[in-house]
Design an enzyme around this catalytic site. Structure first.
Site, PDB file in Angstrom:
ATOM      1  N   ARG A  89       1.098  -1.016   0.059  1.00  0.00           N
ATOM      2  CA  ARG A  89      -0.096  -0.134   0.218  1.00  0.00           C
ATOM      3  C   ARG A  89       0.812   1.194  -0.184  1.00  0.00           C
ATOM      4  O   ARG A  89       2.112   1.270   0.085  1.00  0.00           O
ATOM      5  CB  ARG A  89      -0.829  -0.031   1.199  1.00  0.00           C
ATOM      6  CG  ARG A  89      -0.226  -0.609   2.340  1.00  0.00           C
ATOM      7  CD  ARG A  89      -0.497   0.206   3.827  1.00  0.00           C
ATOM      8  NE  ARG A  89      -0.398   1.669   3.635  1.00  0.00           N
ATOM      9  CZ  ARG A  89       0.829   2.410   3.617  1.00  0.00           C
ATOM     10  NH1 ARG A  89       1.892   1.779   4.046  1.00  0.00           N
ATOM     11  NH2 ARG A  89       0.737   3.754   3.528  1.00  0.00           N
ATOM     12  N   ASP A 141      -1.678  10.928  -2.334  1.00  0.00           N
ATOM     13  CA  ASP A 141      -1.987   9.897  -3.496  1.00  0.00           C
ATOM     14  C   ASP A 141      -2.184  10.418  -4.614  1.00  0.00           C
ATOM     15  O   ASP A 141      -2.039   9.863  -5.630  1.00  0.00           O
ATOM     16  CB  ASP A 141      -3.436   9.115  -2.990  1.00  0.00           C
ATOM     17  CG  ASP A 141      -2.827   8.021  -2.100  1.00  0.00           C
ATOM     18  OD1 ASP A 141      -2.400   8.337  -0.798  1.00  0.00           O
ATOM     19  OD2 ASP A 141      -2.823   6.868  -2.598  1.00  0.00           O
ATOM     20  N   ASN A 155      -5.132  12.506   0.043  1.00  0.00           N
ATOM     21  CA  ASN A 155      -4.414  11.685   1.010  1.00  0.00           C
ATOM     22  C   ASN A 155      -5.203  10.953   1.892  1.00  0.00           C
ATOM     23  O   ASN A 155      -6.476  11.270   1.801  1.00  0.00           O
ATOM     24  CB  ASN A 155      -3.121  12.673   1.475  1.00  0.00           C
ATOM     25  CG  ASN A 155      -2.293  11.745   2.299  1.00  0.00           C
ATOM     26  OD1 ASN A 155      -1.549  10.698   1.835  1.00  0.00           O
ATOM     27  ND2 ASN A 155      -1.910  12.137   3.447  1.00  0.00           N
TER      28      ASN A 155
HETATM   29  O1  MRU Z   1      -4.468   3.441   1.934  1.00  0.00           O
HETATM   30  P1  MRU Z   1      -2.970   3.676   1.957  1.00  0.00           P
HETATM   31  O2  MRU Z   1      -2.484   3.022   3.228  1.00  0.00           O
HETATM   32  O3  MRU Z   1      -2.392   3.061   0.432  1.00  0.00           O
HETATM   33  O4  MRU Z   1      -3.149   5.239   2.086  1.00  0.00           O
HETATM   34  C1  MRU Z   1      -1.794   5.686   1.761  1.00  0.00           C
HETATM   35  C2  MRU Z   1      -1.652   7.190   2.171  1.00  0.00           C
HETATM   36  O5  MRU Z   1      -2.576   7.906   2.041  1.00  0.00           O
HETATM   37  C3  MRU Z   1      -0.239   7.786   1.927  1.00  0.00           C
HETATM   38  O6  MRU Z   1      -0.134   8.903   2.592  1.00  0.00           O
HETATM   39  C4  MRU Z   1       0.163   8.276   0.601  1.00  0.00           C
HETATM   40  O7  MRU Z   1      -0.101   6.918  -0.253  1.00  0.00           O
HETATM   41  C5  MRU Z   1       1.370   8.629   0.260  1.00  0.00           C
HETATM   42  S1  MRU Z   1       2.473   7.421   0.615  1.00  0.00           S
HETATM   43  C6  MRU Z   1       4.238   8.079   0.111  1.00  0.00           C
END
Ligand code: MRU
Length: 364
Positions: free
Chosen positions: A68, A254, A264
Site C-alpha cells: 500500500r 495519493d 491523501n
Molecule cells: O490506503 P493507503 O495506506 O494506501 O494510503 C496511503 C496514504 O494515504 C499515503 O499517505 C500516500 O499514499 C502517500 S505514501 C508516500
C-alpha cells in the site's frame, strides 16, 4: 542519484536493497521470476514476505493492501506488468501486446485514488513499442529503474523538506514512509533527513483509523531505524497543536490535481485545517509521479470507499452493532490553499498554485 547514475548497476542494486543505517526498510523486492512483498496486513505482529508470480496476484495484493502507499503500489504494478508480459509471451508469442491488455486493466483498477498506479503502468506501456522478441528482460529493467528512481526522489525530497524544518516537534499521518514507497519514504523521508540533521525534536503519529497505518506501520518503520516516535489517537491532534510544540504537519499524497488540491489518507484535510488555525505549517511531500494534471481540481479525484468491516474492527476487536450503517471513505482532499509547502524531487513550491505546479513539472 543523478540520471546517469541509473546506468550504474551496483548503485541501483544498493539503493533498492536498502539496509543502510537510517534506511533499513524495504516493502518489496524483485526476484527475476517473482515479486516479493512484505505483507503490510500483518505488521508489526509478524514480518512475513509473500511471493507473487502472476499479475493477477499482484492486482489482488494491491487491492487487499498487502502492499500500500501510492508510490509502492505503482512500483508493484510495474513489476506486475513484467509478470504479465512473461505470461503473455509464453502464451501468445509475438502477439503478447494484445494478450497483456486485460492484465494491465486489472492492475490499473486495483485501487482508484493513487495516481502512481496508472502512471507506472503507462510508463511501462510506453516501452512496448520499441521491443523486439521476448520483452521480459527489457521490461524488468524498466520496472527496476522506476523502483530506483522513486528511492532517489525520496532522498532528494528528504533533503529539501528537512531544510525547511526549525527543530520543533512534527506530526505526520498514515504511513508515507519506506513501506509506502520504493524506500526511504516521502513524508518520512523528510522525517529521516530531519532527524539526522537535528532539525526535529519529536515525531508524533496519529493512529490513522480504521486501518491503523500510523499505529502499526509508521511506529514500526521508524523504530527499525532508531527514530523515536510518539503515537497519539487521531482525535488528540487538535489539543496537541494547541499546546504549540508541533510547528509542522508533514504528509504524503495519493494524487495532486492541476490546481494543487491534494488527495491523501482520510483525516489529512482535518489536520490541514488544524495547522492553519494554530499557525503550524502544512507540508506535502510527493514525487512528480503523484501529480495528475489531467484532473483539474480535487473535486475530480476518485475517492476510494472500502468495506465497512474495516471499521467494525476485526483487528482491534471493537464491537459495532450489526444494524449500524457504515461509510468508509479512505481518502480526503485538502484544498491547495491550506498547503504551505509542496516538496517534490524537482524543488519546493511555497503556497502551490496552477502556475507554480506547471513550472515545477516542466509544463508536463
Ligand atoms: O490506503 P493507503 O495506506 O494506501 O494510503 C496511503 C496514504 O494515504 C499515503 O499517505 C500516500 O499514499 C502517500 S505514501 C508516500
Amino acid at each position: 542519484m543523478m540520471q546517469n547514475e541509473f546506468r550504474n548497476h551496483a548503485a541501483v542494486t544498493a539503493l533498492i536493497r536498502g539496509g543502510e543505517p537510517g534506511d533499513s526498510v524495504r516493502p518489496l523486492r524483485w526476484r527475476a521470476d517473482a515479486l516479493e512483498l512484505l505483507d503490510q496486513r500483518l505488521l508489526p505482529a509478524e514480518v512475513r514476505w509473500i511471493s507473487l508470480t502472476t499479475a493477477g496476484q499482484v492486482a489482488q495484493a494491491i487491492r487487499d493492501m498487502a502492499v500500500r502507499g501510492a508510490p509502492a503500489i505503482g512500483i508493484a504494478a510495474a513489476y506486475g506488468v513484467v509478470l504479465a508480459a512473461r505470461q503473455a509471451w509464453g502464451e501468445a508469442g509475438k502477439d503478447w501486446r494484445r494478450a497483456i491488455e486485460p492484465e494491465l486493466t486489472r492492475l490499473c483498477a486495483a485501487r482508484p485514488t493513487a495516481a502512481n498506479l496508472h502512471w507506472a503502468v503507462q510508463r511501462m506501456q510506453q516501452q512496448f513499442g520499441t521491443m523486439d522478441g521476448d520483452p521480459v528482460a527489457a521490461l524488468s529493467a524498466s520496472a527496476t529503474q522506476i523502483h530506483a528512481e522513486d528511492i532517489a526522489a525520496n532522498r532528494r525530497m528528504g533533503e529539501l523538506g528537512a531544510a525547511l524544518l526549525d527543530g520543533s516537534d512534527v506530526l505526520t499521518h498514515c504511513n508515507a514512509g519506506s513501506l509506502a514507497t520504493g524506500g526511504y519514504g516521502t513524508a518520512l523521508g523528510v522525517v529521516r533527513s530531519g532527524h539526522v540533521a537535528g532539525r526535529i525534536s519529536n515525531v508524533y503519529i496519529g493512529e490513522t483509523r480504521p486501518w491503523l497505518q500510523g499505529a502499526r506501520l509508521t511506529t514500526w518503520e521508524l523504530i527499525q531505524d532508531g527514530i523515536p516516535v510518539t503515537l497519539i489517537a487521531d482525535s488528540a491532534a487538535a489539543s496537541l497543536l494547541r499546546e504549540g510544540c508541533v510547528r509542522w504537519i508533514i504528509v504524503g499524497a495519493d494524487r495532486i490535481a492541476a490546481n494543487g488540491d491534494v488527495a491523501n489518507k482520510i483525516g489529512t484535510y482535518g489536520l490541514a485545517v488544524l495547522a492553519r488555525h494554530h499557525g503550524a505549517k502544512f507540508m506535502v511531500v510527493a514525487p512528480v509521479s503523484t501529480f495528475d494534471l489531467s484532473t483539474d481540481t480535487g473535486a475530480g479525484i476518485p475517492i476510494e470507499e472500502r468495506n465497512g468491516d474495516e471499521l467494525r474492527g476485526s483487528n482491534a476487536k471493537i464491537q459495532v452493532p450489526e444494524a449500524a450503517q457504515i461509510r468508509n471513505p479512505v481518502f480526503d482532499v485538502t484544498p491547495a490553499e491550506l498547503v504551505d509547502f509542496l516538496v517534490t524531487e524537482n524543488g519546493v513550491l511555497k503556497a502551490p498554485d496552477r502556475a507554480g505546479i506547471r513550472g515545477l513539472l516542466g509544463g508536463a
